[in-house]
Design an enzyme around this catalytic site. Structure first.
Site, PDB file in Angstrom:
ATOM      1  N   HIS A  21     -25.034  12.133   3.064  1.00  0.00           N
ATOM      2  CA  HIS A  21     -25.335  12.996   1.915  1.00  0.00           C
ATOM      3  C   HIS A  21     -24.296  12.726   0.819  1.00  0.00           C
ATOM      4  CE1 HIS A  21     -22.038  15.553   3.172  1.00  0.00           C
ATOM      5  NE2 HIS A  21     -22.653  15.958   4.274  1.00  0.00           N
ATOM      6  N   HIS A  24     -20.500  12.342   1.605  1.00  0.00           N
ATOM      7  CA  HIS A  24     -20.048  11.035   2.093  1.00  0.00           C
ATOM      8  C   HIS A  24     -19.917  10.062   0.922  1.00  0.00           C
ATOM      9  CE1 HIS A  24     -22.485  12.649   5.619  1.00  0.00           C
ATOM     10  NE2 HIS A  24     -21.270  12.546   6.130  1.00  0.00           N
ATOM     11  N   CYS A 130     -15.701  21.800  20.646  1.00  0.00           N
ATOM     12  CA  CYS A 130     -16.817  21.786  19.690  1.00  0.00           C
ATOM     13  C   CYS A 130     -17.375  20.373  19.640  1.00  0.00           C
ATOM     14  CB  CYS A 130     -16.358  22.221  18.301  1.00  0.00           C
ATOM     15  SG  CYS A 130     -17.645  21.995  17.045  1.00  0.00           S
ATOM     16  N   CYS A 133     -17.379  18.934  15.978  1.00  0.00           N
ATOM     17  CA  CYS A 133     -16.093  18.404  15.521  1.00  0.00           C
ATOM     18  C   CYS A 133     -15.572  17.303  16.446  1.00  0.00           C
ATOM     19  CB  CYS A 133     -15.021  19.500  15.474  1.00  0.00           C
ATOM     20  SG  CYS A 133     -15.324  20.806  14.290  1.00  0.00           S
ATOM     21  N   CYS A 155     -17.286  27.839  16.764  1.00  0.00           N
ATOM     22  CA  CYS A 155     -16.411  27.016  15.913  1.00  0.00           C
ATOM     23  C   CYS A 155     -16.410  27.575  14.490  1.00  0.00           C
ATOM     24  CB  CYS A 155     -16.922  25.576  15.905  1.00  0.00           C
ATOM     25  SG  CYS A 155     -16.134  24.526  14.666  1.00  0.00           S
ATOM     26  N   HIS A 158     -18.373  24.906  12.237  1.00  0.00           N
ATOM     27  CA  HIS A 158     -19.799  24.674  12.445  1.00  0.00           C
ATOM     28  C   HIS A 158     -20.603  25.941  12.777  1.00  0.00           C
ATOM     29  CE1 HIS A 158     -18.456  20.469  12.910  1.00  0.00           C
ATOM     30  NE2 HIS A 158     -19.655  20.181  12.468  1.00  0.00           N
ATOM     31  N   LYS A 305     -20.101  24.499   1.622  1.00  0.00           N
ATOM     32  CA  LYS A 305     -19.922  23.081   1.946  1.00  0.00           C
ATOM     33  C   LYS A 305     -21.266  22.510   2.385  1.00  0.00           C
ATOM     34  CE  LYS A 305     -17.500  19.874   4.938  1.00  0.00           C
ATOM     35  NZ  LYS A 305     -17.927  19.470   6.250  1.00  0.00           N
ATOM     36  N   LYS A 308     -25.931  19.152   6.880  1.00  0.00           N
ATOM     37  CA  LYS A 308     -27.322  18.849   7.261  1.00  0.00           C
ATOM     38  C   LYS A 308     -27.924  20.023   8.031  1.00  0.00           C
ATOM     39  CE  LYS A 308     -28.173  14.844   5.606  1.00  0.00           C
ATOM     40  NZ  LYS A 308     -29.243  14.662   4.659  1.00  0.00           N
TER      41      LYS A 308
END
Length: 525
Positions: A21, A24, A130, A133, A155, A158, A305, A308
């Protein structure tokens, strides 16, 4: 950094569990702009990027899709990650995959070296893990879930349930390096940047470092531990080593010596791995630590943030298909202060595209070249006597080049662009004040017209060079329209640190009319 020195810059290697995305792409563009700038300044530059293909997350994703982890990795690299670099015009020198032999065998050499030196031991382990992570979570990142996950430990990053893992693992004696790390941060205050990131890292290490579990025995998708093939290497321990295996560690000492140490550009969510675990690993192996670790902020969409799983990820092509790759690169380097979080919005992108790129820079270039065609038969005119107005332009160009270079040295790409943009603003103001279209009406002001248009054209030459690391396609078109290559050489060969030296484009150079570099977009979102 003096001209001609080594500048090795890396992006993180990205997980192939999903497609890229704009977060990146933002990291890739930042590293590419820094690399292009240094490369064009005469530094021995190397830009490394790549993919991280081991670990439980990849195994689970591949299994869910009915393929092997290697097949999944090959497909994602071929269909998503390599095409991304073309979509956003990244000129990387190497692309490493952690499934390549050059990586795997030299990770094993590194592990064996640490094991033989007594830095690794076997032990029992139980902790909350996790998978997102790929990390055993510290207490500070374990929170109690809400909604359907009430009472469940999740987490903090996440918001997904953590798994309690109980394994006999191999451990890296990371606690032994606590004091050496703190000394590193103290004696080299620019090692971790920006300062907010440095402070966070120091606070984390001061709380006390635990030894790091570096192997897994519950699954087999990873690099085997060389002295115990019932274990595979923990994915982060494996992944971090790409920065050295890609430049010859373990097999080409000359290349390794030439490139290392690196400058790492990373997202702030993986800062701790790069600024704590990684230098400790290198210290244990008696290898020099990196030159810099720069933790940039997150790109936020609607205040969150991008992710996906939360469907907030925007594909880079969604932007480039409408605005083009240059506008993508310019927007993220200009609109976000590098090192801080930045918010993306279509409205802001559209506004900056039209105000800064189309009207500010693009319109300036096409107006000046059109006047050269109209008033001087398509050549760069000869300047006559200069006035304070021209001296001011000379000073602005010289200062912008010097200050932009200093900003790039400090990883402040957004500031470098702001300095360069002072030339755009100064030239637009200069043309408005000097009114060349009025000067053209009278033979008595013909010499003055030549001075004004030479000044504007030579200003465009400097802009083409200074902006080329950020907007390579538009600046190549401008360079071609200025017909600068036959007299000055290719745009890529222009030394950025000399871009502000005035008077490089010879009078009499033929020029051509320039199509709109950034055409208006009527139906942008």
């Amino acid at each position: 950094m003096s001209s001609g020195s080594s500048f090795f810059i890396t992006t993180p290697i990205f997980y192939v569990n999903d497609v890229p995305h704009i977060g990146h792409a933002y990291t890739e563009v930042a590293a590419d702009v820094l690399a292009r700038w240094h490369r064009q300044s005469g530094d021995d530059t190397w830009l490394l990027t790549g993919t991280d293909e081991h670990g439980q997350k990849i195994l689970r994703t591949a299994t869910a899709n009915g393929v092997t982890p290697q097949e999944w990795s090959d497909k994602l690299v071929r269909e998503a990650w390599l095409p991304l670099l073309e979509t956003i015009d990244v000129a990387n020198d190497d692309f490493i995959r952690t499934t390549e032999e050059r990586h795997e065998k030299n990770v094993q050499k590194f592990l064996q070296k640490l094991y033989d030196a007594g830095h690794i031991y076997a032990g029992e382990f139980e902790a909350l893990y996790c998978v997102g992570c790929e990390e055993f979570k510290p207490e500070s990142e374990i929170v109690t879930g809400t909604g359907e996950l009430v009472g469940v430990k999740v987490c903090a990053i996440h918001s997904k349930p953590l798994e309690l893992l109980q394994e006999k693992n191999y451990f890296f004696r990371m606690s032994d390096f606590q004091e050496r790390l703190l000394t590193l941060y103290e004696t080299r205050p620019d090692f971790v940047q920006p300062p907010s990131a440095r402070n966070e890292v120091i606070a984390f290490v001061q709380q006390g470092l635990k030894d790091l579990s570096i192997s897994r025995s519950s699954f087999d998708w990873g690099i085997p531990i060389p002295w115990d093939n019932t274990h595979v290497t923990y994915v982060w321990f494996d992944a971090l080593l790409n920065y050295v295996t890609a430049v010859g560690y373990g097999e080409n000492e000359e290349e390794f010596h030439r490139r290392w140490p690196a400058n790492h550009i990373v997202g702030k969510d993986i800062l701790r791995f790069h600024a704590v675990i990684w230098p400790a690993m290198l210290m244990a192996a008696e290898i020099e630590v990196p030159r810099h670790v720069f933790g940039h902020g997150w790109l936020l969409v609607g205040g969150e943030k991008m992710s996906k799983s939360k469907l907030t990820g925007i594909a880079p092509s969604e932007i480039t298909d409408t605005f083009g790759s240059d506008a993508f690169r310019y927007y993220f380097m200009r609109a976000v202060s590098f090192g801080q979080d930045g918010s993306f919005s279509w409205e802001d992108l559209n506004a900056r595209y039209h105000a800064e790129l189309a009207n500010g820079f693009g319109n300036l270039a096409s107006r000046v070249l059109a006047m050269n065609s109209r008033y001087y038969d398509g050549t760069t005119p000869k300047p006559g006597e200069i006035t304070d107005a021209e001296r001011e332009i000379h000073a602005v160009v010289a200062a912008a080049a010097t200050e932009a270079d200093a900003s790039v040295e400090a990883f402040h790409v957004h500031e470098a662009l702001a300095h360069i943009w002072t030339i755009v603003d100064a030239l637009n103001g200069y043309i408005t004040d000097q009114e060349p279209w009025v000067l053209a009406k009278n033979d008595d002001t013909r010499e003055r017209l030549g001075t004004v248009l030479y000044t504007a054209t030579e200003g465009l030459r400097a802009l083409a060079v200074l902006l080329s690391p950020v907007i390579p396609l538009a600046t190549e078109k401008l360079w071609a329209a200025l017909n600068a290559e036959p007299v000055l050489g290719s745009l890529a060969s222009q030394n950025l640190r000399a871009a502000g030296v005035w008077g490089q484009l010879p009078p009499g150079t033929p020029v051509s009319v320039l199509e709109a570099l950034f055409p208006r977009i009527e139906s942008a979102e």
